[in-house]
Design a protein around this motif. Structure first.
Motif, PDB file in Angstrom:
ATOM      1  N   GLU A 194      36.301  56.871  31.637  1.00 41.68           N
ATOM      2  CA  GLU A 194      35.625  55.873  32.456  1.00 41.68           C
ATOM      3  C   GLU A 194      35.637  54.500  31.790  1.00 41.68           C
ATOM      4  N   GLY A 195      35.480  54.459  30.461  1.00 39.63           N
ATOM      5  CA  GLY A 195      35.570  53.185  29.750  1.00 39.63           C
ATOM      6  C   GLY A 195      36.974  52.613  29.790  1.00 39.63           C
ATOM      7  N   LEU A 196      37.966  53.505  29.684  1.00 43.55           N
ATOM      8  CA  LEU A 196      39.354  53.075  29.785  1.00 43.55           C
ATOM      9  C   LEU A 196      39.635  52.493  31.174  1.00 43.55           C
ATOM     10  N   GLY A 197      39.066  53.135  32.190  1.00 38.72           N
ATOM     11  CA  GLY A 197      39.216  52.620  33.546  1.00 38.72           C
ATOM     12  C   GLY A 197      38.594  51.247  33.707  1.00 38.72           C
ATOM     13  N   SER A 198      37.455  51.019  33.075  1.00 38.49           N
ATOM     14  CA  SER A 198      36.804  49.717  33.146  1.00 38.49           C
ATOM     15  C   SER A 198      37.670  48.637  32.518  1.00 38.49           C
ATOM     16  N   LEU A 199      38.314  48.942  31.382  1.00 40.79           N
ATOM     17  CA  LEU A 199      39.204  47.972  30.736  1.00 40.79           C
ATOM     18  C   LEU A 199      40.388  47.639  31.636  1.00 40.79           C
ATOM     19  N   ALA A 200      40.930  48.657  32.303  1.00 47.40           N
ATOM     20  CA  ALA A 200      42.042  48.417  33.218  1.00 47.40           C
ATOM     21  C   ALA A 200      41.605  47.573  34.412  1.00 47.40           C
ATOM     22  N   GLU A 201      40.442  47.880  34.957  1.00 48.99           N
ATOM     23  CA  GLU A 201      39.937  47.101  36.080  1.00 48.99           C
ATOM     24  C   GLU A 201      39.736  45.641  35.673  1.00 48.99           C
ATOM     25  N   ASN A 202      39.236  45.419  34.463  1.00 44.30           N
ATOM     26  CA  ASN A 202      39.064  44.053  33.975  1.00 44.30           C
ATOM     27  C   ASN A 202      40.391  43.293  33.955  1.00 44.30           C
ATOM     28  N   SER A 203      41.461  43.977  33.558  1.00 40.98           N
ATOM     29  CA  SER A 203      42.759  43.297  33.494  1.00 40.98           C
ATOM     30  C   SER A 203      43.187  42.818  34.877  1.00 40.98           C
ATOM     31  N   VAL A 204      42.888  43.598  35.902  1.00 39.52           N
ATOM     32  CA  VAL A 204      43.215  43.203  37.267  1.00 39.52           C
ATOM     33  C   VAL A 204      42.339  42.026  37.698  1.00 39.52           C
ATOM     34  N   ARG A 205      41.090  42.069  37.281  1.00 37.24           N
ATOM     35  CA  ARG A 205      40.134  41.019  37.673  1.00 37.24           C
ATOM     36  C   ARG A 205      40.471  39.674  37.039  1.00 37.24           C
ATOM     37  N   TRP A 206      41.018  39.672  35.826  1.00 37.97           N
ATOM     38  CA  TRP A 206      41.245  38.419  35.106  1.00 37.97           C
ATOM     39  C   TRP A 206      42.716  37.980  35.094  1.00 37.97           C
ATOM     40  N   ALA A 207      43.585  38.616  35.847  1.00 37.58           N
ATOM     41  CA  ALA A 207      44.993  38.211  35.878  1.00 37.58           C
ATOM     42  C   ALA A 207      45.152  36.898  36.642  1.00 37.58           C
ATOM     43  N   SER A 208      46.178  36.127  36.274  1.00 45.78           N
ATOM     44  CA  SER A 208      46.377  34.807  36.896  1.00 45.78           C
ATOM     45  C   SER A 208      47.476  34.889  37.950  1.00 45.78           C
ATOM     46  N   TYR A 209      47.168  35.533  39.065  1.00 40.97           N
ATOM     47  CA  TYR A 209      48.165  35.795  40.107  1.00 40.97           C
ATOM     48  C   TYR A 209      48.726  34.517  40.733  1.00 40.97           C
ATOM     49  N   GLU A 210      47.943  33.464  40.746  1.00 39.06           N
ATOM     50  CA  GLU A 210      48.347  32.207  41.355  1.00 39.06           C
ATOM     51  C   GLU A 210      47.537  31.096  40.708  1.00 39.06           C
ATOM     52  N   ASP A 211      47.813  29.860  41.068  1.00 37.55           N
ATOM     53  CA  ASP A 211      47.028  28.747  40.516  1.00 37.55           C
ATOM     54  C   ASP A 211      45.621  28.738  41.121  1.00 37.55           C
ATOM     55  N   TYR A 212      44.623  28.526  40.254  1.00 41.38           N
ATOM     56  CA  TYR A 212      43.222  28.421  40.680  1.00 41.38           C
ATOM     57  C   TYR A 212      42.617  27.180  40.047  1.00 41.38           C
ATOM     58  N   THR A 213      41.808  26.471  40.787  1.00 48.22           N
ATOM     59  CA  THR A 213      40.972  25.456  40.165  1.00 48.22           C
ATOM     60  C   THR A 213      39.931  26.181  39.315  1.00 48.22           C
ATOM     61  N   PRO A 214      39.265  25.481  38.385  1.00 46.61           N
ATOM     62  CA  PRO A 214      38.216  26.151  37.611  1.00 46.61           C
ATOM     63  C   PRO A 214      37.158  26.805  38.489  1.00 46.61           C
TER      64      PRO A 214
END
Length: 585
Positions: free
Chosen positions: A516-536
């Motif tokens: 479950e902790g490993l899954g949380s780390l993986a989910e975080n990677s999806v949440r913080w990826a830079s898929y496109e340009d974002y303003t702050p």
């Protein structure tokens, strides 16, 4: 006889007044102790807001995911008893080491194919790879074979490679030439003149210690941290970094020729997807020059490099084999040891490239050993110049800084963490020393900054002896959002481009983590990826809202969750009835 000994021991304990575990006051102590352990685990909720909480990830596990996590914990316990044994310790007698889950990666690697946890981790949807260096990602055996088969590839050296000592330290690289290649001289003889181009196949077949096979092993020894070097932690980080840095120009020269580069990118994306990686933020120093097909001269800039990279990413995504791949972008990096003029030139080239390839360039960073390079505070004039130049050119190039990749505490290198946070970095590469800074930990959480943790890399570069002494658990316990990455798998000896080794080491090494902790780390990677340009503002809102928001990030999180649930169902199906059953291929 055994019963008699037990009886005698019990009689002696009673005679001496030694209490039994079953005595009420001992049981009362143990009950209170267990409650304290649970209270400490629950404390994570206090530290972690909902957008980053592994506590809430655990709490909200589906029944299937909860069952899968319990099964994996059982398998982990079983392997602690059966995989890390005295027999394995005896096989490593020459290294004089104890055997335990989470031991030094190089020594533990031989256990991989015997581990059920490895089969499980290989299947896991790992989400996004947020920290890797492109030059250190090729499958070495594959790329050398491609070089052997590519017309015009040559070997070049700074001096004759006539002795074992010369072959250990003399600079060499791969290049291309059909015009100036020389077949009448040996790079392994005193007749060789520096910088003479020798056809690769000729050089490999005439290698003085074993021909082509020996040549491949020699190249491997020059572009990887060798088994012996892995174990020399007493030499400290600086010595490891000297070898580490020397690998990049060689590997870069091997892949930065168009025919090889295009195939390498296609294979890299294919291998990442097979490892459960659906998106990657790559880093490149844009230092080793690039050469197009059949050209004798290097490219004056990296326009064709980026064009070919973008083209291969698009082709892979459009193919049947790459239909599940989300994409890849590039974080432009500058070598932090460069002087001011060189840094400014790199920054200007980054901006020019962003204007030409807006979808490809995701951000900016500095690379190289923090302890030996310029600190972020020393680079402040260049960084403010970069911000101004970006604004003048109408481009958005956010920071994704390396920081805290050090053993220091309070020195200028450790203080890179302060500058990275103050300068608005969206993620921090490594952040190894962050656990020493309670104020910065609070700021990282408040500003929604993710730590790109690379445990195998930190071990190989001698920041810790093994994953058991890594600082990531301390950050997780304080609610810091983190993810796992592989950094430089070719150089570190992981032999594959995916992230499974870091996931495997974390799962078997850290008792508190679990599936479950490993899954949380993986989910975080999806949440913080830079898929496109974002303003702050867009970046902060999309990270905070997660799957409940709108746009690409929310959709990716939903898709990853579906894959996670299917993965957990696979664990239950394959291992749920009898954890000793091998999974079907």
């Amino acid at each position: 006889m055994a019963a008699e000994k037990t009886s005698t021991a019990e009689d002696w304990e009673k005679a001496e007044g030694v209490p039994s575990l079953s005595d009420p006051f001992i049981q009362k102590y143990l009950s209170g102790r267990d409650a304290l352990v649970q209270q400490e685990k629950q404390q994570r909720m206090k530290f972690q807001p909902s957008y980053q909480s592994d506590y809430l990830f655990r709490k909200n596990l589906s029944p299937t995911a909860a069952e899968a996590s319990a099964i994996v914990s059982q398998i982990r316990f079983e392997e602690q008893q059966t995989l890390w044994t005295k027999d394995y310790e005896d096989s490593l007698v020459s290294q004089h080491v104890d055997v335990f889950p989470g031991m030094m990666f190089y020594l533990a690697r031989d256990r991989i194919d015997k581990s059920k946890l490895w089969k499980i981790v290989r299947k896991m949807p790992k989400g996004a790879l947020l920290h890797c260096h492109l030059e250190a990602m090729p499958d070495l055996d594959w790329v050398l074979e491609e070089a052997f088969q590519t017309e015009g590839v040559c070997l070049i050296s700074d001096a004759p490679l006539t002795s074992a000592e010369a072959r250990l330290k003399t600079g060499f690289s791969f290049t291309y030439s059909k015009i100036s290649a020389r077949s009448d001289v040996s790079i392994w003889s005193n007749d060789y003149a520096a910088s003479t181009k020798i056809p690769l196949n000729l050089a490999a077949d005439s290698f003085p210690d074993g021909g082509r096979k020996g040549f491949i092993e020699w190249v491997r020894s020059r572009v990887t941290i060798t088994p012996e070097e892995h174990l020399k932690h007493h030499e400290g980080p600086n010595e490891a970094w000297r070898k580490f840095i020397s690998c990049f120009p060689i590997l870069g020269s091997l892949i930065y020729y168009e025919p090889i580069f295009r195939k390498f990118i296609r294979k890299l994306l294919r291998d990442l997807l097979a490892d459960g990686v659906y998106y990657v933020d790559m880093r490149s120093a844009f230092y080793t020059p690039y050469r197009c097909l059949g050209q004798e001269e290097w490219e004056p800039d990296f326009i064709n490099y980026c064009d070919h990279l973008e083209d291969e990413i698009a082709k892979f995504k459009a193919s049947e084999e790459g239909k599940d791949f989300w994409g890849a972008r590039m974080i432009w990096t500058t070598v932090r040891a460069m002087d001011k003029r060189s840094v400014i030139n790199s920054m200007n080239l980054c901006i020019a490239t962003k204007l030409e390839f807006s979808d490809l360039i995701a951000g900016y960073d500095f690379v190289g050993q923090e302890d030996a390079g310029r600190s972020l505070s020393d680079l402040m004039p260049e960084l403010f110049y970069f911000r101004k130049a970006c604004a003048e050119n109408g481009v958005n190039i956010p920071f994704f800084f390396h920081a805290g990749e050090t053993l220091g505490d309070g020195d200028s290198v450790d203080e890179n963490l302060f500058d990275a946070i103050l300068l608005g970095t969206r993620r921090i590469g490594h952040g190894f020393s962050l656990y020493k800074h309670p104020l910065l930990i609070d700021m990282v959480k408040e500003k929604k900054i993710l730590i790109e943790s690379c445990p195998v890399s930190n071990e190989a570069l001698r920041l810790c002896g093994s994953i058991m002494s890594h600082t990531l658990p301390a950050l997780l316990a304080r609610g810091v959002p983190c993810s796992l990455s592989n950094d430089d798998p070719t150089i570190l000896g992981q032999q594959v481009s995916g992230m499974s080794h870091d996931f495997w080491q974390a799962l078997q090494g850290w008792e508190n983590l679990g599936l479950e902790g490993l899954g949380s780390l993986a989910e975080n990677s999806v949440r913080w990826a830079s898929y496109e340009d974002y303003t702050p503002e867009e970046w902060g809102a999309s990270v905070r809202d997660g799957s409940m928001g709108k746009g690409v990030r929310a959709e990716r999180l939903k898709e990853w969750t579906r894959r996670w649930e299917r993965f957990c169902a696979w664990i239950v199906d394959e291992f749920g009835v009898d954890e000793n059953v091998e999974p079907k291929e």
